[in-house]
Motif scaffolding. Structure first.
Motif, short mmCIF file in Angstrom:
data_model
loop_
_atom_site.label_atom_id
_atom_site.label_comp_id
_atom_site.label_asym_id
_atom_site.label_seq_id
_atom_site.Cartn_x
_atom_site.Cartn_y
_atom_site.Cartn_z
N ASN A 350 0.83 -1.21 0.00
CA ASN A 350 0.00 0.00 0.00
C ASN A 350 0.87 1.26 0.00
N GLN A 351 1.93 1.23 0.80
CA GLN A 351 2.82 2.38 0.83
C GLN A 351 3.53 2.57 -0.51
N LEU A 352 3.96 1.46 -1.12
CA LEU A 352 4.63 1.54 -2.41
C LEU A 352 3.71 2.13 -3.47
N LEU A 353 2.46 1.66 -3.51
CA LEU A 353 1.51 2.18 -4.49
C LEU A 353 1.22 3.65 -4.26
N THR A 354 1.18 4.07 -3.00
CA THR A 354 0.98 5.48 -2.70
C THR A 354 2.12 6.32 -3.27
N ASN A 355 3.35 5.83 -3.08
CA ASN A 355 4.50 6.55 -3.62
C ASN A 355 4.52 6.56 -5.15
N LEU A 356 4.16 5.44 -5.76
CA LEU A 356 4.17 5.37 -7.22
C LEU A 356 3.10 6.26 -7.84
N ALA A 357 2.05 6.55 -7.10
CA ALA A 357 0.96 7.39 -7.63
C ALA A 357 1.34 8.88 -7.64
N GLU A 358 2.41 9.24 -6.95
CA GLU A 358 2.81 10.65 -6.89
C GLU A 358 3.26 11.12 -8.27
N ASP A 359 2.87 12.34 -8.63
CA ASP A 359 3.12 12.85 -9.98
C ASP A 359 3.25 14.36 -9.94
N TYR A 360 3.58 14.94 -11.04
CA TYR A 360 3.65 16.39 -11.16
C TYR A 360 2.93 16.82 -12.42
N ASP A 361 2.59 18.10 -12.50
CA ASP A 361 1.98 18.66 -13.70
C ASP A 361 2.63 20.00 -14.01
N SER A 362 2.02 20.74 -14.92
CA SER A 362 2.62 22.00 -15.38
C SER A 362 2.69 23.06 -14.29
N THR A 363 1.90 22.88 -13.22
CA THR A 363 1.92 23.87 -12.14
C THR A 363 2.99 23.58 -11.09
N THR A 364 3.61 22.41 -11.17
CA THR A 364 4.64 22.05 -10.20
C THR A 364 5.93 22.82 -10.49
N PRO A 365 6.44 23.59 -9.53
CA PRO A 365 7.65 24.37 -9.78
C PRO A 365 8.83 23.47 -10.18
N LEU A 366 9.65 23.97 -11.08
CA LEU A 366 10.78 23.20 -11.58
C LEU A 366 11.72 22.78 -10.46
N GLU A 367 11.94 23.68 -9.49
CA GLU A 367 12.86 23.34 -8.40
C GLU A 367 12.33 22.19 -7.56
N VAL A 368 11.00 22.05 -7.47
CA VAL A 368 10.40 20.93 -6.74
C VAL A 368 10.63 19.63 -7.51
N ARG A 369 10.38 19.66 -8.81
CA ARG A 369 10.58 18.47 -9.65
C ARG A 369 12.04 18.02 -9.64
N ASN A 370 12.95 18.98 -9.68
CA ASN A 370 14.37 18.64 -9.76
C ASN A 370 14.93 18.05 -8.48
N LYS A 371 14.26 18.29 -7.36
CA LYS A 371 14.78 17.83 -6.07
C LYS A 371 14.31 16.43 -5.68
N ARG A 372 13.45 15.84 -6.49
CA ARG A 372 12.95 14.51 -6.12
C ARG A 372 12.69 13.67 -7.36
N ASN A 373 12.39 12.41 -7.13
CA ASN A 373 12.12 11.47 -8.22
C ASN A 373 10.66 11.05 -8.18
N TYR A 374 10.13 10.72 -9.34
CA TYR A 374 8.76 10.24 -9.46
C TYR A 374 8.81 8.88 -10.15
N PHE A 375 8.83 7.82 -9.36
CA PHE A 375 9.08 6.49 -9.91
C PHE A 375 7.85 5.87 -10.56
N GLY A 376 6.69 6.50 -10.44
CA GLY A 376 5.51 6.03 -11.15
C GLY A 376 5.25 6.81 -12.41
#
Length: 539
Positions: A350-376
């Motif tokens: 359940n925890q793994l699926l929660t993490n894999l569901a995390e995503d970003y879109d056009s409103t997500t600041p670039l510095e936020v996207r660059n500081k983490r990974n989105y494995f899903g």
């Protein structure tokens, strides 16, 4: 040849037989005390190798993530004593706090007329690639022996600054009469039994005569590449570095070691020219299956059940559901391993699926996207830009009348889309025969006899075909030789590591030259490139 191989070979009539058996446990009279900076997968691998192959002591850890630091400490440091809690000087959440602590203790001891015992002989630097320069330069003045994870750093100017800083420490040590620290770089391909035997056969035994050409391939592995270089830390050149550096710098080093590094004190035979081609061919939006539509995450994609790169398949079905909560699952979330052990498979899933569901879109600041990974994240909708297919060609010109310094060529191919995962393979063509290798077997064909013989080196466990363990062992033997005043640092580096700072830096420079060749679509003249980009920068 590494000393433990010479020792194992005594009396058997043929020194190459030493590569066919495991080395003995290295029992130091004065066990080196180790600080691990960065308790991730690489720091953990080197700590395990140190304890499995030697009686060295893991004495301290620097790691900002609480759970990683505590787990590492429990496994390697304070499990030796009671109560099992860290003592002063054993655990830090930042390498700078360790340096501050050392400085404070040193001042206290000096005020009392004494000298502070650092309690650390060697440091393994296993932080993020882009932090290597800061950490190495920040601890070099302490006089500890340093083994740095590859690459040295992510930019040429950063590598040059590291090189200069370490050379300054060397000169300072010589001037003051102190011990010059050993420096090791984790070019682990040099230290696997397979590759050590391969080089011994080619360079020492001359089994195929003079080398004319090498074809060397690193098959990264289709899902491994998507994990690390599409969804993971090394996906973007701007936040990391080109994949030729982050993934394959030790393959370039392998080729330089095979063709350039002298077996004696002779001057190395340097390449004359370097060329490279490569690009991001597959993991880009234009290759996205039409059935995936506008989905950007595997867990909300209609095509997911049919997709080979489904994050749910890769991390849950093929890993966690099969009982593996270690790499790559723990890279998605380091907590999952503990959740699996304490709460079971359902809670961990359940925890793994929660993490894999995390995503970003056009409103997500670039510095936020660059500081983490989105494995899903969809592999065709990610922000990755590093090459998934690249070739490098190194050429050498004739250098005098010495046949071992004759014209030759090395061709390296890094390819993401393979069944094999990091199991290098290749062929070496010589004047008397040829060799084929595949990380487990070495086949030698002799032109004169028409016969093909096979060598199967010791199948060492651990990472990189035993290269991780071999590196750690040899580095610690070099440290011990210097600390116990058995050898000079230069002699220990060459005897045990077979490599020094100059050679480590040279291999990295070749990678940067190859990237210049690729991005500028030109053939690089090595001597001219070095003068312009390196020689002019060195003080």
């Amino acid at each position: 040849m590494a000393p433990f191989l010479e020792d194992n070979a005594k009396g058997n009539g043929d020194s190459h037989k030493a590569y066919l058996k495991a080395p003995d446990f290295q029992n130091f009279e004065h066990p080196p005390r180790i600080m691990v900076i960065g308790a991730g997968s690489r720091g953990t691998a080197y700590a395990e190798a140190a304890l499995e192959g030697t009686n060295a002591i893991i004495a301290a850890v620097c790691e900002p993530i609480d759970s990683k630091r505590e787990t590492f400490g429990k496994n390697f440091i304070w499990n030796r004593k009671f109560p099992q809690v860290p003592q002063p000087g054993e655990s830090f959440d930042n390498w700078k706090r360790w340096v501050d602590w050392v400085n404070e203790k040193s001042r206290e001891c000096e005020a009392q007329g004494g000298t502070f015992d650092l309690g650390i002989d060697a440091a393994f630097v296993c932080v993020l690639d882009e932090m290597h320069e800061e950490v190495v330069r920040g601890i070099a003045h302490l006089g500890v022996h340093i083994c740095c994870e590859k690459p040295m750093s992510t930019r040429l100017d950063s590598c040059i600054r590291m090189y200069q800083a370490l050379n300054d420490v060397k000169q300072s040590s010589v001037a003051s009469g102190d011990k010059e620290p050993v420096f090791g770089i984790c070019h682990v391909l040099r230290y696997s039994p397979h590759n050590m035997l391969l080089r011994h056969l080619v360079r020492d035994k001359d089994v195929i005569g003079d080398v004319l050409s090498i074809e060397h391939c690193e098959p990264v592995g289709w899902w491994h590449f998507s994990h690390s270089y599409v969804r993971g830390n090394w996906r973007k050149e701007s936040t990391s570095a080109p994949s030729l550096l982050t993934k394959s710098c030790h393959d370039i080093d392998f080729l330089m070691w095979m063709l350039c590094t002298p077996t004696s004190s002779a001057v190395p035979h340097l390449p004359s020219s370097i060329s490279s081609t490569g690009s991001l061919k597959y993991f880009r939006k234009s290759r996205k299956p039409a059935e995936a539509g506008s989905a950007t995450n595997c867990l909300s994609c209609a095509y997911e059940p049919s997709c080979s790169y489904s994050a749910k398949k890769i991390y849950l079905e093929k890993q966690l559901a099969q009982g593996n909560a270690d790499w790559p699952v723990k890279i998605v979330n380091p907590e999952i391993e503990d959740i699996y052990k304490t709460k079971g498979i359902e809670a961990a899933s359940n925890q793994l699926l929660t993490n894999l569901a995390e995503d970003y879109d056009s409103t997500t600041p670039l510095e936020v996207r660059n500081k983490r990974n989105y494995f899903g994240r969809c592999v065709w909708e990610s922000d990755n830009d590093v090459c998934d297919d690249q070739t490098v060609t190194l050429t050498w010109d004739d250098d005098g009348d010495d046949p071992s310094r004759g014209a030759k060529t090395a061709l390296f191919h890094m390819i993401a889309h393979t069944e094999k995962q990091c199991e290098r393979r290749g062929r070496i063509y010589g004047t008397k025969g040829e060799i084929e290798y595949d990380s487990t077997t070495i086949s030698i064909h002799d032109f004169a006899t028409g016969k093909t013989t096979k060598q199967i080196p010791h199948a060492a466990g651990g990472g990189h075909g035993g290269g991780d363990a071999g590196l750690v062992r040899q580095f610690l033997m070099a440290v011990d030789a210097v600390e116990q005043e058995k050898m000079s640092t230069h002699e220990a580096q060459r005897t045990y590591l077979g490599c020094d700072l100059d050679e480590a830096f040279l291999s990295h420079a070749v990678v940067f030259a190859a990237e210049d060749a690729r991005t500028k679509k030109k053939v690089v003249d090595w001597a001219a490139w070095w003068r312009e980009n390196v020689g002019s920068q060195l003080s």
